[in-house]
Design a protein around this motif. Sequence first.
Motif, PDB file in Angstrom:
ATOM      1  N   ARG A  21       0.824  -1.199   0.000  1.00 17.67           N
ATOM      2  CA  ARG A  21       0.000   0.000   0.000  1.00 17.67           C
ATOM      3  C   ARG A  21       0.863   1.256   0.000  1.00 17.67           C
ATOM      4  O   ARG A  21       0.345   2.359  -0.044  1.00 17.67           O
ATOM      5  N   PHE A  22       2.167   1.081   0.067  1.00 22.63           N
ATOM      6  CA  PHE A  22       3.080   2.218   0.174  1.00 22.63           C
ATOM      7  C   PHE A  22       3.533   2.612  -1.226  1.00 22.63           C
ATOM      8  O   PHE A  22       4.294   1.905  -1.878  1.00 22.63           O
ATOM      9  N   VAL A  23       3.021   3.744  -1.711  1.00 19.70           N
ATOM     10  CA  VAL A  23       3.191   4.119  -3.113  1.00 19.70           C
ATOM     11  C   VAL A  23       4.657   4.150  -3.580  1.00 19.70           C
ATOM     12  O   VAL A  23       4.971   3.628  -4.648  1.00 19.70           O
ATOM     13  N   PRO A  24       5.628   4.747  -2.835  1.00 17.85           N
ATOM     14  CA  PRO A  24       7.020   4.728  -3.302  1.00 17.85           C
ATOM     15  C   PRO A  24       7.557   3.310  -3.493  1.00 17.85           C
ATOM     16  O   PRO A  24       8.278   3.035  -4.448  1.00 17.85           O
ATOM     17  N   TRP A  25       7.191   2.381  -2.585  1.00 20.46           N
ATOM     18  CA  TRP A  25       7.663   1.013  -2.730  1.00 20.46           C
ATOM     19  C   TRP A  25       7.089   0.393  -3.994  1.00 20.46           C
ATOM     20  O   TRP A  25       7.776  -0.302  -4.740  1.00 20.46           O
ATOM     21  N   ILE A  26       5.825   0.640  -4.260  1.00 23.15           N
ATOM     22  CA  ILE A  26       5.184   0.100  -5.462  1.00 23.15           C
ATOM     23  C   ILE A  26       5.892   0.610  -6.714  1.00 23.15           C
ATOM     24  O   ILE A  26       6.194  -0.148  -7.633  1.00 23.15           O
ATOM     25  N   ALA A  27       6.174   1.914  -6.741  1.00 28.32           N
ATOM     26  CA  ALA A  27       6.802   2.516  -7.920  1.00 28.32           C
ATOM     27  C   ALA A  27       8.164   1.899  -8.206  1.00 28.32           C
ATOM     28  O   ALA A  27       8.551   1.711  -9.360  1.00 28.32           O
ATOM     29  N   THR A 151     -13.849   3.477   5.417  1.00 24.07           N
ATOM     30  CA  THR A 151     -14.046   4.911   5.267  1.00 24.07           C
ATOM     31  C   THR A 151     -13.388   5.390   3.975  1.00 24.07           C
ATOM     32  O   THR A 151     -12.247   5.023   3.680  1.00 24.07           O
ATOM     33  N   VAL A 152     -14.109   6.217   3.224  1.00 19.51           N
ATOM     34  CA  VAL A 152     -13.627   6.696   1.927  1.00 19.51           C
ATOM     35  C   VAL A 152     -13.031   8.090   2.089  1.00 19.51           C
ATOM     36  O   VAL A 152     -13.712   9.018   2.543  1.00 19.51           O
ATOM     37  N   TYR A 153     -11.766   8.241   1.715  1.00 17.87           N
ATOM     38  CA  TYR A 153     -11.054   9.512   1.814  1.00 17.87           C
ATOM     39  C   TYR A 153     -10.766  10.058   0.425  1.00 17.87           C
ATOM     40  O   TYR A 153     -10.232   9.341  -0.435  1.00 17.87           O
ATOM     41  N   GLN A 154     -11.095  11.312   0.216  1.00 20.67           N
ATOM     42  CA  GLN A 154     -10.708  11.977  -1.020  1.00 20.67           C
ATOM     43  C   GLN A 154      -9.203  12.279  -0.980  1.00 20.67           C
ATOM     44  O   GLN A 154      -8.572  12.218   0.075  1.00 20.67           O
ATOM     45  N   LYS A 155      -8.641  12.626  -2.132  1.00 20.44           N
ATOM     46  CA  LYS A 155      -7.186  12.798  -2.231  1.00 20.44           C
ATOM     47  C   LYS A 155      -6.644  13.886  -1.305  1.00 20.44           C
ATOM     48  O   LYS A 155      -5.501  13.815  -0.859  1.00 20.44           O
ATOM     49  N   ARG A 171      -5.905   1.958  -2.283  1.00 17.81           N
ATOM     50  CA  ARG A 171      -5.808   3.135  -3.131  1.00 17.81           C
ATOM     51  C   ARG A 171      -6.485   2.878  -4.473  1.00 17.81           C
ATOM     52  O   ARG A 171      -6.124   1.952  -5.199  1.00 17.81           O
ATOM     53  N   CYS A 172      -7.494   3.680  -4.797  1.00 19.72           N
ATOM     54  CA  CYS A 172      -8.182   3.579  -6.079  1.00 19.72           C
ATOM     55  C   CYS A 172      -7.345   4.216  -7.184  1.00 19.72           C
ATOM     56  O   CYS A 172      -6.369   4.929  -6.916  1.00 19.72           O
ATOM     57  N   ILE A 173      -7.720   3.993  -8.420  1.00 18.11           N
ATOM     58  CA  ILE A 173      -6.956   4.499  -9.553  1.00 18.11           C
ATOM     59  C   ILE A 173      -6.842   6.014  -9.541  1.00 18.11           C
ATOM     60  O   ILE A 173      -5.802   6.581  -9.875  1.00 18.11           O
ATOM     61  N   ASP A 174      -7.922   6.702  -9.115  1.00 20.28           N
ATOM     62  CA  ASP A 174      -7.908   8.165  -9.126  1.00 20.28           C
ATOM     63  C   ASP A 174      -7.371   8.777  -7.835  1.00 20.28           C
ATOM     64  O   ASP A 174      -7.458   9.983  -7.631  1.00 20.28           O
ATOM     65  N   THR A 290      -3.532  -2.021  -9.521  1.00 14.43           N
ATOM     66  CA  THR A 290      -3.666  -1.993 -10.973  1.00 14.43           C
ATOM     67  C   THR A 290      -2.785  -0.867 -11.524  1.00 14.43           C
ATOM     68  O   THR A 290      -2.723   0.211 -10.953  1.00 14.43           O
ATOM     69  N   VAL A 291      -2.113  -1.115 -12.613  1.00 16.64           N
ATOM     70  CA  VAL A 291      -1.284  -0.105 -13.251  1.00 16.64           C
ATOM     71  C   VAL A 291      -2.023   0.469 -14.445  1.00 16.64           C
ATOM     72  O   VAL A 291      -2.481  -0.272 -15.304  1.00 16.64           O
ATOM     73  N   VAL A 292      -2.159   1.774 -14.494  1.00 19.77           N
ATOM     74  CA  VAL A 292      -2.830   2.432 -15.609  1.00 19.77           C
ATOM     75  C   VAL A 292      -1.765   3.080 -16.493  1.00 19.77           C
ATOM     76  O   VAL A 292      -0.983   3.903 -16.045  1.00 19.77           O
ATOM     77  N   HIS A 293      -1.732   2.724 -17.773  1.00 20.26           N
ATOM     78  CA  HIS A 293      -0.738   3.267 -18.705  1.00 20.26           C
ATOM     79  C   HIS A 293      -1.184   4.643 -19.213  1.00 20.26           C
ATOM     80  O   HIS A 293      -2.357   4.827 -19.499  1.00 20.26           O
TER      81      HIS A 293
END
Length: 293
Positions: A21-27, A151-155, A171-174, A290-293
């Motif tokens: 869930r940790f975005v830098p690690w995913i990248a 709970t749903v959090y906006q960006k 984390r959703c796509i948007d 999911t990865v979005v190109h």
Amino acid sequence: MAGQTGTLRALLTRWKSYRYRFVPWIALNLARKRRTTRHVSKDSQDKIISDTVVLDTLLKIFQALIISNFRDESVLLPEAIRARYEALYTIQQTIGKGLEQSICTPGEILFSTLGFSINRSPSSLISAGMGVFVSKGYVPKGAVVAMYPGTVYQKHEPIFFQSIGNPFVFRCIDGILIDGNDKGISKAVYRSCSRRDQLGPFKMSDVTWLTSCPQNPLAVGQYVNNCSTDRAANVCYQEFDVLENFPLELRRYLPNINYSNDIEGPLRCVVLVALRDIKEGQELLSNYYTVVH
């Protein structure tokens, strides 16, 4: 020295469950971990099934849940809505005559309605904690098999403290986040938001997923584990927006709620969809992102 080793081992275990869930690690690790990703060319193609099918499935199971408890719920419903469900309840009672045992538990209602039931149980994966299994029946390819509660959090909304040591932030796509943790501060935040949004006798969300006995039997998606090197994913996350015209009396079974009460528009939900037929006794395994190109 032994104490320090134990502490490091515990921290490493937590990191292994949280890092997805940790975005830098995913990248940094996408190139090496392609087995755990699903690629789509754009957001609109991140759909295994149509939104209409998702909506029809949710309406079907939610209506079955409210009918099963109609005697207790009917006094809270407006007359027009009560009359509609009373007719459905009467039909069900007529069809059910002669049965030795009435259908009463959420799991039994799920099986009667969709042909399968699921439950939480220790995962078949090593050191994976709890998992979700098909306990009865089978899940056909393309079926909605679970929902991701929380709970749903906006960006732009704060989630730092809730996310500490929390492996259940989806984390959703948007960029929208869903906190599916059923303990600690996450649990308190969800309960508070649910009480805030209640409209008279109508509950706008389900809080029972925070317990061991959820009224919505699909609301266990946060416990679905990631696939392993030798086990392919059999379910996939799909985002679904609940529109404002969603039946008021059925919102009590939605396991999601907005963190802020001034959010206009649809409520973001996430469902898990079967990528192939899943047999009784098999564990649900997914891709974390999911990865979005």
